[in-house]
Design an enzyme around this catalytic site. Structure first.
Site, PDB file in Angstrom:
ATOM      1  N   GLU A 176      23.892  53.981 -60.790  1.00 45.63           N
ATOM      2  CA  GLU A 176      23.526  55.174 -60.041  1.00 45.63           C
ATOM      3  C   GLU A 176      22.014  55.337 -59.943  1.00 45.63           C
ATOM      4  O   GLU A 176      21.294  55.049 -60.885  1.00 45.63           O
ATOM      5  CB  GLU A 176      24.076  56.414 -60.748  1.00 45.63           C
ATOM      6  CG  GLU A 176      25.572  56.515 -60.687  1.00 45.63           C
ATOM      7  CD  GLU A 176      26.099  57.703 -61.485  1.00 45.63           C
ATOM      8  OE1 GLU A 176      25.487  58.783 -61.447  1.00 45.63           O
ATOM      9  OE2 GLU A 176      27.143  57.538 -62.134  1.00 45.63           O
TER      10      GLU A 176
ATOM     11  N   CYS B  27      15.120  58.466 -59.486  1.00 43.30           N
ATOM     12  CA  CYS B  27      15.562  58.324 -60.875  1.00 43.30           C
ATOM     13  C   CYS B  27      16.454  57.084 -60.914  1.00 43.30           C
ATOM     14  O   CYS B  27      17.463  57.013 -60.201  1.00 43.30           O
ATOM     15  CB  CYS B  27      16.348  59.575 -61.271  1.00 43.30           C
ATOM     16  SG  CYS B  27      17.116  59.439 -62.886  1.00 43.30           S
TER      17      CYS B  27
ATOM     18  N   CYS C 110      25.562  52.213 -71.794  1.00 40.54           N
ATOM     19  CA  CYS C 110      24.527  52.471 -72.792  1.00 40.54           C
ATOM     20  C   CYS C 110      25.169  52.407 -74.172  1.00 40.54           C
ATOM     21  O   CYS C 110      26.323  52.782 -74.340  1.00 40.54           O
ATOM     22  CB  CYS C 110      23.932  53.864 -72.559  1.00 40.54           C
ATOM     23  SG  CYS C 110      22.605  54.307 -73.690  1.00 40.54           S
TER      24      CYS C 110
ATOM     25  N   CYS D 279      24.725  58.993 -77.558  1.00 42.19           N
ATOM     26  CA  CYS D 279      24.423  60.438 -77.615  1.00 42.19           C
ATOM     27  C   CYS D 279      25.702  61.203 -77.257  1.00 42.19           C
ATOM     28  O   CYS D 279      26.371  60.894 -76.268  1.00 42.19           O
ATOM     29  CB  CYS D 279      23.300  60.804 -76.645  1.00 42.19           C
ATOM     30  SG  CYS D 279      21.755  59.964 -77.006  1.00 42.19           S
TER      31      CYS D 279
ATOM     32  N   CYS E 239      26.411  62.824 -73.665  1.00 43.05           N
ATOM     33  CA  CYS E 239      26.015  62.063 -72.477  1.00 43.05           C
ATOM     34  C   CYS E 239      27.167  61.234 -71.902  1.00 43.05           C
ATOM     35  O   CYS E 239      27.897  60.561 -72.629  1.00 43.05           O
ATOM     36  CB  CYS E 239      24.858  61.143 -72.848  1.00 43.05           C
ATOM     37  SG  CYS E 239      24.275  60.156 -71.467  1.00 43.05           S
TER      38      CYS E 239
ATOM     39  N   LEU F  57      14.482  64.650 -77.067  1.00 43.48           N
ATOM     40  CA  LEU F  57      14.418  65.111 -78.465  1.00 43.48           C
ATOM     41  C   LEU F  57      15.682  65.903 -78.817  1.00 43.48           C
ATOM     42  O   LEU F  57      16.376  65.575 -79.776  1.00 43.48           O
ATOM     43  CB  LEU F  57      13.149  65.954 -78.654  1.00 43.48           C
ATOM     44  CG  LEU F  57      12.778  66.293 -80.085  1.00 43.48           C
ATOM     45  CD1 LEU F  57      12.514  65.050 -80.908  1.00 43.48           C
ATOM     46  CD2 LEU F  57      11.553  67.217 -80.123  1.00 43.48           C
TER      47      LEU F  57
ATOM     48  N   ASN G 242      24.621  69.806 -69.232  1.00 38.07           N
ATOM     49  CA  ASN G 242      25.616  69.636 -68.166  1.00 38.07           C
ATOM     50  C   ASN G 242      26.970  69.369 -68.770  1.00 38.07           C
ATOM     51  O   ASN G 242      27.078  68.600 -69.725  1.00 38.07           O
ATOM     52  CB  ASN G 242      25.275  68.405 -67.318  1.00 38.07           C
ATOM     53  CG  ASN G 242      24.218  68.711 -66.302  1.00 38.07           C
ATOM     54  OD1 ASN G 242      24.317  69.682 -65.571  1.00 38.07           O
ATOM     55  ND2 ASN G 242      23.190  67.878 -66.291  1.00 38.07           N
TER      56      ASN G 242
ATOM     57  N   CYS H 173      23.121  61.676 -63.941  1.00 40.59           N
ATOM     58  CA  CYS H 173      23.644  60.307 -63.920  1.00 40.59           C
ATOM     59  C   CYS H 173      24.835  60.062 -64.848  1.00 40.59           C
ATOM     60  O   CYS H 173      25.045  60.765 -65.795  1.00 40.59           O
ATOM     61  CB  CYS H 173      22.525  59.354 -64.280  1.00 40.59           C
ATOM     62  SG  CYS H 173      21.660  58.862 -62.802  1.00 40.59           S
TER      63      CYS H 173
HETATM   64  N1  SAH Z   1      18.308  56.756 -72.548  1.00 40.48           N
HETATM   65  C1  SAH Z   1      17.167  57.459 -72.040  1.00 40.48           C
HETATM   66  C2  SAH Z   1      17.245  57.637 -70.553  1.00 40.48           C
HETATM   67  C3  SAH Z   1      18.347  58.559 -70.079  1.00 40.48           C
HETATM   68  S1  SAH Z   1      17.541  59.948 -69.495  1.00 40.48           S
HETATM   69  C4  SAH Z   1      17.004  58.763 -72.779  1.00 40.48           C
HETATM   70  O1  SAH Z   1      17.873  59.099 -73.565  1.00 40.48           O
HETATM   71  O2  SAH Z   1      15.984  59.423 -72.616  1.00 40.48           O
HETATM   72  C5  SAH Z   1      18.759  61.098 -69.240  1.00 40.48           C
HETATM   73  C6  SAH Z   1      18.386  62.415 -69.862  1.00 40.48           C
HETATM   74  O3  SAH Z   1      19.478  63.311 -69.676  1.00 40.48           O
HETATM   75  C7  SAH Z   1      18.178  62.312 -71.356  1.00 40.48           C
HETATM   76  O4  SAH Z   1      17.210  63.239 -71.773  1.00 40.48           O
HETATM   77  C8  SAH Z   1      19.541  62.680 -71.873  1.00 40.48           C
HETATM   78  O5  SAH Z   1      19.488  63.044 -73.214  1.00 40.48           O
HETATM   79  C9  SAH Z   1      19.908  63.803 -70.942  1.00 40.48           C
HETATM   80  N2  SAH Z   1      21.338  64.090 -70.866  1.00 40.48           N
HETATM   81  C10 SAH Z   1      22.358  63.244 -70.983  1.00 40.48           C
HETATM   82  N3  SAH Z   1      23.538  63.881 -70.857  1.00 40.48           N
HETATM   83  C11 SAH Z   1      23.240  65.163 -70.628  1.00 40.48           C
HETATM   84  C12 SAH Z   1      24.022  66.326 -70.421  1.00 40.48           C
HETATM   85  N4  SAH Z   1      25.365  66.294 -70.431  1.00 40.48           N
HETATM   86  N5  SAH Z   1      23.376  67.483 -70.218  1.00 40.48           N
HETATM   87  C13 SAH Z   1      22.022  67.531 -70.198  1.00 40.48           C
HETATM   88  N6  SAH Z   1      21.221  66.482 -70.398  1.00 40.48           N
HETATM   89  C14 SAH Z   1      21.834  65.302 -70.631  1.00 40.48           C
END
Ligand code: SAH
Length: 342
Positions: A90, A103, A110, A114, A117, A213, A288, A331
């Site tokens: 995406e 983006c 991945c 997390c 995510c 963070l 989200n 994404c």
């Molecule tokens: N792996 C990298 C790049 C992904 S960036 C990273 O972790 O930074 C995508 C961003 O969206 C990251 O800050 C991730 O933590 C955040 N993210 C992922 N799922 C999410 C969700 N359900 N709600 C809000 N932010 C989310």
């Protein structure tokens, strides 16, 4: 077969010279590749014999648009691209006052795990090549018919878990003979792969670093981000300090607000104390909803009071504007649906 977009400029020169050709041919080919041509036959200033020679040993990689969604609210465009091996990735193009920002994804899936995510559900399938990362920019730009001026590596995948290809991509996308996007217009987001942050700081590439963070201390971070078992919050913040000193670039933090997990008054206070020295910017993202996950966002009032407390403590913070909310632009979700990942 070699994808010529996996070469850096100097490597392409070497390759072309190795085929018995003049060096300047590399400049012509590099330019065509970065204009997004899909075959050697479009390279009209390259002799037929060289084109034939190239076809025997290499190819021009492409992406198919599997699906394209355009937000009726703000014009955000979401692409689901299909790779030749059948996998999907995406990319999202957003319109800001300073131009188009894309983006992009760095991996298929991945392995960072997390908890909130969608991209990590199903794990890592494979990393993208430098050419595949670049193709997202080239094909989206061609389709939009407008220059893309900013890139954020914030799509699917952990860029620092695909370090070499990401750095190769950065060199190429910034190259003056290619699309030449300034390093200051590129942001890389990481969940906290500390050794990668040090390596990147020493590359002499002043890109913006943003850290996911999402927690002010190890207890909370351990519970939502497995990477924290390996690299603790203080170690991560130390690496951020090094990056800032080495590159002279401001760091920013992503902080997804999850109701009842990391959004209390005390959490805001602890966060402010922890990052004060870095003079960083904090992007607050109301979490989200992901179908498989139980996490919820707080009310508007709760989110605003977290913001206010941070700001009162002298932290520069904003709530991330939600773009493309009608096309689930964040994404991971579209790929998951299309590829049937669970
Ligand atoms: N792996 C990298 C790049 C992904 S960036 C990273 O972790 O930074 C995508 C961003 O969206 C990251 O800050 C991730 O933590 C955040 N993210 C992922 N799922 C999410 C969700 N359900 N709600 C809000 N932010 C989310």
């Amino acid at each position: 077969m070699i994808d010529l977009k996996d070469f850096e400029y100097a490597e392409l020169e070497e390759f072309i010279v190795g085929l018995g050709e003049k060096k300047f041919r590399a400049a012509q080919i590099f330019k065509w590749l970065h204009e997004g041509v899909t075959s050697y036959d479009e390279m009209t200033d390259i002799s037929k014999s060289l084109r034939e020679k190239l076809k025997e040993v290499s190819y021009v990689s492409t992406l198919e648009t599997e699906c394209k969604l355009v937000s009726k609210i703000d014009g955000t465009v979401k692409y689901l691209f299909r790779l030749p091996d059948g996998n999907c990735i995406e990319s999202v193009v957003m319109r800001y006052h300073h131009g188009l920002t894309i983006c992009i994804s760095s991996q298929i899936g991945c392995r960072m795990g997390c908890r909130f995510c969608a991209s990590t559900i199903g794990g890592l399938y494979r990393s993208l090549t430098a050419g595949e990362i670049l193709n997202q920019v080239l094909f989206a730009q061609k389709d939009m018919g407008e220059r893309i001026s900013n890139i954020v590596l914030m799509g699917i995948g952990e860029p620092l878990d695909n370090y070499d290809n990401v750095v190769k991509f950065l060199h190429n996308v910034n190259h003056e003979k290619g699309i030449n996007i300034g390093l200051r217009h590129i942001t890389l987001s990481t969940c906290g792969v500390v050794p990668g942050i040090y390596r990147l700081a020493n590359e002499d590439m002043p890109i913006t670093l943003t850290i996911s963070l999402h927690a002010p201390n190890d207890e909370i971070r351990d519970s939502i981000m497995p990477i924290n078992h390996k690299y603790k919050t203080d170690e991560l913040l130390k690496a951020c300090k090094y990056y800032k000193e080495k590159t002279n670039r401001r760091i920013s933090f992503e902080y997804s607000l999850i109701s009842g997990v990391n959004d209390s008054f005390d959490n805001a206070q602890e966060l402010a104390d922890k990052i004060k020295d870095l003079q960083a910017h904090v992007n607050l993202i109301p979490v989200n909803k992901v179908e498989e996950r139980e996490f919820k966002k707080g009310t508007k009032a709760e989110i605003n009071s977290f913001l206010k407390h941070l700001t009162d403590c002298g932290v520069n913070a904003t709530i991330r504007r939600e773009l493309g909310s009608d096309i689930s632009a964040s994404c991971g979700q579209l790929r998951k649906k299309t590829m049937n990942i669970s």
